[in-house]
Motif scaffolding. Structure first.
Motif, short mmCIF file in Angstrom:
data_model
loop_
_atom_site.label_atom_id
_atom_site.label_comp_id
_atom_site.label_asym_id
_atom_site.label_seq_id
_atom_site.Cartn_x
_atom_site.Cartn_y
_atom_site.Cartn_z
N LYS A 1 2.21 6.20 -0.23
CA LYS A 1 0.97 6.46 -0.96
C LYS A 1 0.92 7.88 -1.55
O LYS A 1 0.25 8.12 -2.56
CB LYS A 1 -0.24 6.27 -0.04
CG LYS A 1 -0.41 4.84 0.47
CD LYS A 1 -0.81 3.89 -0.64
CE LYS A 1 -1.10 2.49 -0.09
NZ LYS A 1 -1.43 1.54 -1.17
N LYS A 2 1.63 8.81 -0.92
CA LYS A 2 1.48 10.22 -1.28
C LYS A 2 2.79 10.82 -1.80
O LYS A 2 3.00 12.02 -1.68
CB LYS A 2 1.01 11.02 -0.05
CG LYS A 2 -0.31 10.56 0.54
CD LYS A 2 -1.48 10.90 -0.35
CE LYS A 2 -2.81 10.58 0.33
NZ LYS A 2 -3.96 10.91 -0.55
N TYR A 3 3.64 9.99 -2.40
CA TYR A 3 4.94 10.51 -2.84
C TYR A 3 4.79 11.65 -3.85
O TYR A 3 5.61 12.59 -3.88
CB TYR A 3 5.80 9.38 -3.43
CG TYR A 3 5.22 8.74 -4.67
CD1 TYR A 3 5.57 9.18 -5.94
CD2 TYR A 3 4.31 7.69 -4.56
CE1 TYR A 3 5.03 8.60 -7.07
CE2 TYR A 3 3.77 7.10 -5.69
CZ TYR A 3 4.12 7.56 -6.94
OH TYR A 3 3.58 6.98 -8.06
N LYS B 1 3.94 9.21 5.03
CA LYS B 1 2.97 8.78 4.02
C LYS B 1 3.53 8.77 2.60
O LYS B 1 2.77 8.80 1.63
CB LYS B 1 1.71 9.65 4.08
CG LYS B 1 0.98 9.60 5.42
CD LYS B 1 -0.28 10.43 5.39
CE LYS B 1 -1.01 10.37 6.74
NZ LYS B 1 -2.25 11.18 6.74
N ALA C 1 2.76 14.02 -3.78
CA ALA C 1 2.50 15.28 -3.06
C ALA C 1 3.79 16.00 -2.70
O ALA C 1 3.77 17.20 -2.39
CB ALA C 1 1.69 15.00 -1.79
#
Length: 385
Positions: A65-67, A62, A69
């Motif tokens: 979209k969630k880099y 993911k 994080a």
């Protein structure tokens, strides 16, 4: 001379990417590195369609979209870039890019947009907005940010010279790293925002709808001035909240493309800006259109807007291009709008345009190239000595 440019992440074309674009115009032979590269095929012209060397975060679940994080892994990731073959390394950094490893025979210059905002002076605001002020997750976030700060200070020692995008950021660099920096203002594509001298009777504001932009204050201020019309351009997490507050004289356009934004900036009576920004490109785009700016008098705005004199009889040092308010409140915004309207013809479209031209891309390229060449000559001289 082999050159590497290291950018934090490539996902959109925003402020830092505009600077990167001009860096590559100065040094088109440079090779490009980034933690992740998720730029679509049709939006790669600003990096000259170059191949990008990415980190292991690119391949994590993911990540597209969630880099963000993966922040705890970013220091490790950026240290894995092998830059040993390059003579000059330029980091384009608002997060971790400046943490790349370089040796004593390599010159490392950092274009610093800011020390990591959410790890330093904006930590408490970031945690509050993310709902991480307390609880187990909150303490985990605080611990991670603590270690990020330690790493951030240590890696500042690996930078030979810093560029700051404003005097405001230079002070932040001095506070966080204890280092001096050279100020080179970011480029503003003033050619894309032509002058228009005939204005219409409405105000405009445009930004991503997140808490620190304080769009809610602007909307509430215009609710209290029902005879004045406000157009709000932008989208984001706070859109529903701001829409619920908007009165009949406030129009929300949501996300709008560049043509719609340009058209409104050209026609508006003034641009209203309530955020405390590191630099702030939007107020300069408005001024390029000949549109005055009513802005919060803190941060980068103090360096890009020439204010109407506070004392009415005082002569300005240069032709004014806007009005400041110094308190983030509804009352202060209302007072600033009234002061702007009372100024009459004291602020002209031509003066706004002239001020914006000081930040054109040509100026950035000249200053950036001169800085790099000066630092390179001093570095080479030091090695020979």
């Amino acid at each position: 001379m082999r050159i590497a440019i290291v950018h934090d992440w490539l996902v959109v074309y925003a402020g830092a990417e505009r600077v990167l674009e001009q860096m590559l115009a100065c040094y088109p032979e440079a090779e490009l590195f980034s933690l992740v590269d998720f730029l679509p095929a049709g939006q790669r012209a600003f990096i000259r369609n170059k191949p990008v060397s990415t980190s292991f975060i690119q391949r994590l679940p993911k990540a597209r979209k969630k880099y963000r994080a993966y922040l705890p892994l970013m220091p490790l990731a950026v240290e894995q870039f092998d830059l040993s073959a390059y003579d000059l390394v330029i980091s384009s950094s608002h997060a971790v890019a400046k943490g790349v490893l370089t040796g004593p025979d390599q010159l490392h210059l950092c274009m610093c947009y800011s020390p990591i905002r959410y790890a330093w002076d904006l930590q408490h605001q970031y945690l509050r907005e993310a709902g991480l002020e307390r609880g187990i997750k909150g303490w985990m976030a605080k611990l991670i940010l603590h270690y990020i700060r330690l790493w951030d200070v240590r890696t500042a020692n690996g930078v030979d010279a810093f560029i700051a995008i404003s005097h405001y950021i230079a002070r932040r660099i001095r506070k966080a790293y204890g280092r001096d920096s050279t100020i080179i203002y970011p480029p503003v594509d003033v050619a894309d925002f032509p002058l228009r001298t005939d204005k219409e009777d409405f105000y405009v504001t445009a930004s991503r709808m997140v808490p620190y932009k304080k769009l809610d204050l602007i909307v509430e201020a215009f609710n209290a001035m029902p005879d004045k019309r406000l157009v709000v351009i932008g989208d984001g997490p706070d859109f529903a909240k701001i829409k619920a507050k908007a009165g009949p004289n406030v129009q929300l356009l949501g996300f709008a493309g560049p043509d719609v934004l340009r058209d409104h900036l050209q026609r508006a009576r003034a641009f209203v800006f309530a955020a405390e920004e590191d630099f702030g490109i939007a107020p300069l785009e408005a001024q390029a259109c000949g549109t005055p700016v009513i802005a919060f008098g803190k941060g980068g705005a103090l360096e890009t807007i020439i204010p109407l004199p506070e004392v009415e009889c005082a002569a300005p040092s240069a032709a004014p291009t806007g009005v400041f308010f110094y308190e983030p409140s509804v009352a202060a915004i209302i007072a600033a709008v009234e002061r702007f309207e009372g100024a009459g013809a004291a602020i002209t479209p031509q003066a706004c345009r002239e001020n914006a031209l000081r930040f054109a891309p040509e100026r950035f390229r000249a200053e950036f190239t001169a800085f790099v060449e000066r630092e390179w000559a001093a570095f080479r001289g030091g090695k020979q000595g």
